[in-house]
Design a protein around this motif. Structure first.
Motif: not given
Length: 223
Positions: A95-100, A121, A123, A202, A222
């Motif tokens: 996945t690629s969205t920090v806020d999730s 989150s 890395d 993310a 997200a």
């Protein structure tokens, strides 16, 4: 198992009353403001198949998501995911969205000091956040920040576990929220240093270490 053509998740900021079945539900085309599904898996597959390199098997929205095993061994068992007994076993999707928000159904955890949780989150190497359920007297959830070999327990929560539990961890900037079985049970706020430690990580996934604990109906959304 939940197998659906498209997914939507309840408001990630509240998650009040949400269950795995409602989170992995068909989305009407008229939905407004619904979070976007960026990862999921219902772990349908042949027993003994490794999670490493596995593509998600639920919904077109998750067809590009692939699992990476970072610690331990993860396999498919009875159309669910399980880890081996390696301490702090971790697997994550790309996945690629920090806020999730990452959510999973965890079963057979409420006995014998077993553990299981959800990761956010990550890395891709060894830094991540995790909400870790630990069977004990009392039961507890540790909200952890892991930076390589360093583990910081940000807060400890003491909800009562059921036989099967729906656990989610949400991040919005520096704010973390833990939800268990449709109820917000606590959270924490990262310091600026801690945010820098996590960086742009993310990936989201699973935290294991007890071979008898099962994971199912994994989803990541997200805003």
């Amino acid at each position: 198992m939940v197998v659906v053509p498209s997914l939507v998740v309840a408001n990630a900021a509240t998650l009040g009353g949400a269950t795995a079945k409602s989170l992995l539900a068909t989305s009407p085309s008229s939905s407004v403001g619904a979070p976007t599904t960026i990862g999921c898996d219902n772990f349908t597959g042949t027993d003994g198949t490794s999670l490493s390199g596995r593509s998600a098997t639920v919904a077109t929205a998750c067809s590009s998501q692939v699992w990476t095993v970072h610690v331990g061994a993860w396999t498919i068992q009875a159309n669910g995911a399980v880890s081996d007994a390696t301490a702090s076993a971790v697997a994550s999707e790309n996945t690629s969205t920090v806020d999730s928000t990452a959510q999973v159904v965890i079963s057979s955890l409420n006995t014998g000091g077993r553990i299981g949780g959800v990761v956010l989150s990550h890395d891709g190497t060894a830094n991540y956040l995790a909400a870790v359920m630990i069977d004990g007297a009392p039961d507890r959830i540790e909200l952890r920040l892991v930076a390589g070999a360093s583990v910081t327990v940000l807060t400890t929560l003491n909800p009562v576990f059921a036989t099967s539990n729906t656990l989610s961890l949400s991040r919005s900037g520096a704010t973390l929220t833990v939800n268990l079985n449709g109820v917000v049970v606590g959270g924490a706020t990262l310091t600026s240093t801690q945010v820098a430690t996590i960086g742009a990580g993310a990936r989201a996934g699973l935290f294991g270490g007890s071979a008898s604990v099962g994971f199912d109906d994994f989803s990541v959304t997200a805003p």
